[in-house]
Design an enzyme around this catalytic site. Structure first.
Site, PDB file in Angstrom:
ATOM      1  N   ILE A  35       0.855  -1.342   0.098  1.00  0.00           N
ATOM      2  CA  ILE A  35       0.037   0.164  -0.022  1.00  0.00           C
ATOM      3  C   ILE A  35       0.799   1.361   0.171  1.00  0.00           C
ATOM      4  CG2 ILE A  35      -1.961   1.339   1.335  1.00  0.00           C
ATOM      5  CD1 ILE A  35      -2.785  -1.291   2.415  1.00  0.00           C
ATOM      6  N   ASP A  79     -14.516   0.316   1.898  1.00  0.00           N
ATOM      7  CA  ASP A  79     -15.568  -0.431   1.697  1.00  0.00           C
ATOM      8  C   ASP A  79     -16.714   0.249   0.925  1.00  0.00           C
ATOM      9  OD1 ASP A  79     -14.559  -2.747   3.622  1.00  0.00           O
ATOM     10  OD2 ASP A  79     -14.099  -1.007   4.796  1.00  0.00           O
ATOM     11  N   HIS A 120     -14.418  -2.343   9.800  1.00  0.00           N
ATOM     12  CA  HIS A 120     -13.724  -2.873   8.564  1.00  0.00           C
ATOM     13  C   HIS A 120     -13.403  -4.375   8.597  1.00  0.00           C
ATOM     14  CE1 HIS A 120     -11.295  -3.050   4.904  1.00  0.00           C
ATOM     15  NE2 HIS A 120     -10.312  -3.343   5.559  1.00  0.00           N
TER      16      HIS A 120
HETATM   17  N1  LIG Z   1      -8.168  -0.740   6.079  1.00  0.00           N
HETATM   18  C1  LIG Z   1      -8.298  -1.090   4.829  1.00  0.00           C
HETATM   19  O1  LIG Z   1      -9.106  -0.783   3.938  1.00  0.00           O
HETATM   20  C2  LIG Z   1      -7.313  -2.134   4.308  1.00  0.00           C
HETATM   21  C3  LIG Z   1      -6.243  -2.374   5.364  1.00  0.00           C
HETATM   22  N2  LIG Z   1      -5.140  -3.147   4.605  1.00  0.00           N
HETATM   23  C4  LIG Z   1      -4.100  -3.818   5.844  1.00  0.00           C
HETATM   24  O2  LIG Z   1      -3.017  -2.527   5.548  1.00  0.00           O
HETATM   25  C5  LIG Z   1      -1.876  -3.033   6.165  1.00  0.00           C
HETATM   26  C6  LIG Z   1      -0.744  -3.152   5.025  1.00  0.00           C
HETATM   27  O3  LIG Z   1      -0.977  -3.957   3.891  1.00  0.00           O
HETATM   28  P1  LIG Z   1       0.120  -3.818   2.923  1.00  0.00           P
HETATM   29  O4  LIG Z   1       0.803  -2.572   2.621  1.00  0.00           O
HETATM   30  O5  LIG Z   1      -0.690  -4.706   1.753  1.00  0.00           O
HETATM   31  O6  LIG Z   1       1.190  -5.188   3.488  1.00  0.00           O
HETATM   32  P2  LIG Z   1       2.848  -5.224   3.021  1.00  0.00           P
HETATM   33  O7  LIG Z   1       3.349  -6.306   3.973  1.00  0.00           O
HETATM   34  O8  LIG Z   1       3.004  -5.215   1.910  1.00  0.00           O
HETATM   35  O9  LIG Z   1       3.473  -3.785   4.049  1.00  0.00           O
HETATM   36  C7  LIG Z   1       3.281  -3.812   5.385  1.00  0.00           C
HETATM   37  C8  LIG Z   1       4.634  -2.941   5.806  1.00  0.00           C
HETATM   38  O10 LIG Z   1       4.553  -2.558   6.947  1.00  0.00           O
HETATM   39  C9  LIG Z   1       5.863  -2.601   7.684  1.00  0.00           C
HETATM   40  N3  LIG Z   1       5.818  -2.787   9.075  1.00  0.00           N
HETATM   41  C10 LIG Z   1       5.861  -3.944   9.636  1.00  0.00           C
HETATM   42  N4  LIG Z   1       5.968  -3.586  11.057  1.00  0.00           N
HETATM   43  C11 LIG Z   1       6.164  -2.081  10.854  1.00  0.00           C
HETATM   44  C12 LIG Z   1       6.260  -1.419  12.168  1.00  0.00           C
HETATM   45  N5  LIG Z   1       6.404  -1.873  13.519  1.00  0.00           N
HETATM   46  N6  LIG Z   1       6.650  -0.009  11.856  1.00  0.00           N
HETATM   47  C13 LIG Z   1       6.623   0.299  10.462  1.00  0.00           C
HETATM   48  N7  LIG Z   1       6.374  -0.601   9.469  1.00  0.00           N
HETATM   49  C14 LIG Z   1       6.059  -1.858   9.827  1.00  0.00           C
HETATM   50  C15 LIG Z   1       6.309  -4.052   6.693  1.00  0.00           C
HETATM   51  O11 LIG Z   1       7.990  -3.908   6.690  1.00  0.00           O
HETATM   52  C16 LIG Z   1       5.889  -3.677   5.170  1.00  0.00           C
HETATM   53  O12 LIG Z   1       6.726  -2.881   4.451  1.00  0.00           O
HETATM   54  C17 LIG Z   1      -2.018  -4.641   6.299  1.00  0.00           C
HETATM   55  O13 LIG Z   1      -2.600  -4.583   7.898  1.00  0.00           O
HETATM   56  C18 LIG Z   1      -3.302  -4.720   5.429  1.00  0.00           C
HETATM   57  O14 LIG Z   1      -4.219  -5.888   5.992  1.00  0.00           O
HETATM   58  C19 LIG Z   1      -5.142  -3.709   3.408  1.00  0.00           C
HETATM   59  C20 LIG Z   1      -6.059  -3.256   2.606  1.00  0.00           C
HETATM   60  C21 LIG Z   1      -7.131  -2.604   2.885  1.00  0.00           C
HETATM   61  O1  LIG Z   2      -9.058  -7.839   3.430  1.00  0.00           O
HETATM   62  C1  LIG Z   2      -7.884  -7.421   4.061  1.00  0.00           C
HETATM   63  O2  LIG Z   2      -7.247  -8.433   4.637  1.00  0.00           O
HETATM   64  C2  LIG Z   2      -7.179  -6.363   3.245  1.00  0.00           C
HETATM   65  C3  LIG Z   2      -8.195  -5.482   3.669  1.00  0.00           C
HETATM   66  O3  LIG Z   2      -8.405  -4.925   4.608  1.00  0.00           O
HETATM   67  C4  LIG Z   2      -9.222  -5.175   2.424  1.00  0.00           C
HETATM   68  O4  LIG Z   2      -8.862  -5.263   1.221  1.00  0.00           O
HETATM   69  O5  LIG Z   2     -10.395  -4.746   2.719  1.00  0.00           O
END
Ligand SMILES: NC(=O)C1=CN([C@@H]2O[C@H](COP(=O)(O)OP(=O)(O)OC[C@H]3O[C@@H](n4cnc5c(N)ncnc54)[C@H](O)[C@@H]3O)[C@@H](O)[C@H]2O)C=CC1
Ligand SMILES: O=C([O-])CC(=O)C(=O)O
Length: 316
Positions: free
Chosen positions: A17, A160, A188
């Site tokens: 992201i 969403d 969420h």
């Molecule tokens: N609210 C929403 O609508 C959505 C939420 N998400 C959530 O967003 C988060 C990130 O998703 P992605 O980018 O796909 O994951 P990703 O794994 O590609 O990136 C996460 C990053 O966070 C870093 N990280 C881990 N611990 C950390 C810390 N203590 N401090 C700073 N950075 C740290 C990792 O090294 C990595 O670079 C996940 O929790 C995912 O489930 C994803 C999609 C939608």
């Molecule tokens: O589903 C997941 O874990 C990632 C997320 O939150 C979304 O895409 O809504």
């Protein structure tokens, strides 16, 4: 006169992201085409080299609005002076996991980052939590940063909300920009309630209720709801990665509307601190319909929905 730069923190900036989000911020998608920004990017030491690569690319892209980049693994340096904090860092859920399954991994991260934000961010810093479980992480952040106003801690349910707009637009073959006022109630997570009961579509004959145009309550009450609730899982299944592009774009929408205001007659969904509206216990971070003006959100009242109670048992 040129505006002063706004400092925007993105945690987890080397992740999926983060990589989609930072160029959007640097292009003015989040704060507007006349608002200079300084990006603060935080990640953990194992991701330091990748983070530096993202910084190199930001320089190479020569964004006119980008006035500086702080790329660091030091949480204090990352949080110092930031006006907006987008908390993306954490462990993402993988195929077959619920969002609550990453809770223990992410709770400890949010405790320590809350303290750093409380001590070092600019006064009135606005916080958006994206990392899952987003409502719970936002609540933890609030607990461990008690001096940050509850009005300033939010979580992302705009993705969403946008997914619901997208489903209606596809179903009716209308432009997504002509659909408005869906509501995401709750968390969420798969317990959220995507509500179209007040949603409308702009037509040549004026605004019409979505239910009247769709003419299929069975679809609206069942498949539409589960599609929105399960969309994150469907994307993970298809991509083997979470929905980075749409999450990044929705995070920009969330902050842009919060800071610059929602259009007249339109509300959006935001996970905010409950004041007891709609009998949601005060103090929970819950997604409501909100309008924003002068940098503040306000819960839209009087949009009760009978179905909401079925989704009340909150799961992260
Ligand atoms: N609210 C929403 O609508 C959505 C939420 N998400 C959530 O967003 C988060 C990130 O998703 P992605 O980018 O796909 O994951 P990703 O794994 O590609 O990136 C996460 C990053 O966070 C870093 N990280 C881990 N611990 C950390 C810390 N203590 N401090 C700073 N950075 C740290 C990792 O090294 C990595 O670079 C996940 O929790 C995912 O489930 C994803 C999609 C939608
Ligand atoms: O589903 C997941 O874990 C990632 C997320 O939150 C979304 O895409 O809504």
């Amino acid at each position: 006169m040129a505006k002063e730069p706004v400092r925007v923190l993105v945690t987890g900036a080397a992740g999926q992201i983060g990589y989609a989000l930072v160029p959007m911020i640097a292009r003015g998608v989040m704060l507007g085409p006349d608002q200079p920004v300084i990006l603060h990017m935080l990640d953990i030491p194992p991701a330091a080299e990748a983070l530096n690569g993202v910084k190199m690319e930001l320089v190479d892209a020569a964004f006119p609005l980008l006035k500086g980049v702080v790329a660091t693994t030091d949480v204090v340096e990352a949080c110092t002076g930031v006006n907006i904090a987008v908390m993306v860092g954490g462990f993402p859920r993988k195929e077959g996991m619920e969002r609550k399954d990453v809770m223990s991994k992410n709770v400890s991260i949010y405790k320590s980052q809350a303290s750093a934000l409380e001590k070092h961010a600019a006064a009135n810093c606005k916080v958006l939590v994206v990392a899952n479980p987003a409502n719970t992480n936002a609540l933890i952040l609030k607990e461990f940063a008690p001096s940050i106003s509850e009005k300033n801690i939010t979580c992302l349910t705009r993705l969403d909300h946008n997914r619901a707009l997208g489903q209606i637009s596809e179903r009716l073959s209308v432009q997504v920009c002509d659909v408005k006022n869906v509501i995401i109630w709750g968390n969420h997570s798969s317990s959220q309630y995507p509500d179209v009961n007040h949603a409308t579509v702009k037509t040549p004959a004026g605004e019409k209720p979505v239910r009247e145009l769709v003419k299929d309550d069975e679809w609206l009450n069942a498949e539409f709801i589960t599609t929105v609730q399960q969309r994150g899982a469907a994307i993970i299944k298809a991509r083997k990665l979470s929905s980075a592009l749409s999450a990044a774009s929705s995070a920009c929408d969330h902050i842009r509307d919060w800071v610059l205001g929602t259009p007249e007659g339109t509300w959006v969904s935001m996970g905010v601190y409950s004041d007891g509206s709609y009998n949601v216990p005060a103090g929970l971070i819950y997604s409501f319909p909100v309008t924003c003006q002068n940098g503040e959100w306000k819960i839209v009242q009087g949009k009760d929905c009978q179905l909401k109670c079925h989704y009340f048992p909150l799961t992260p």
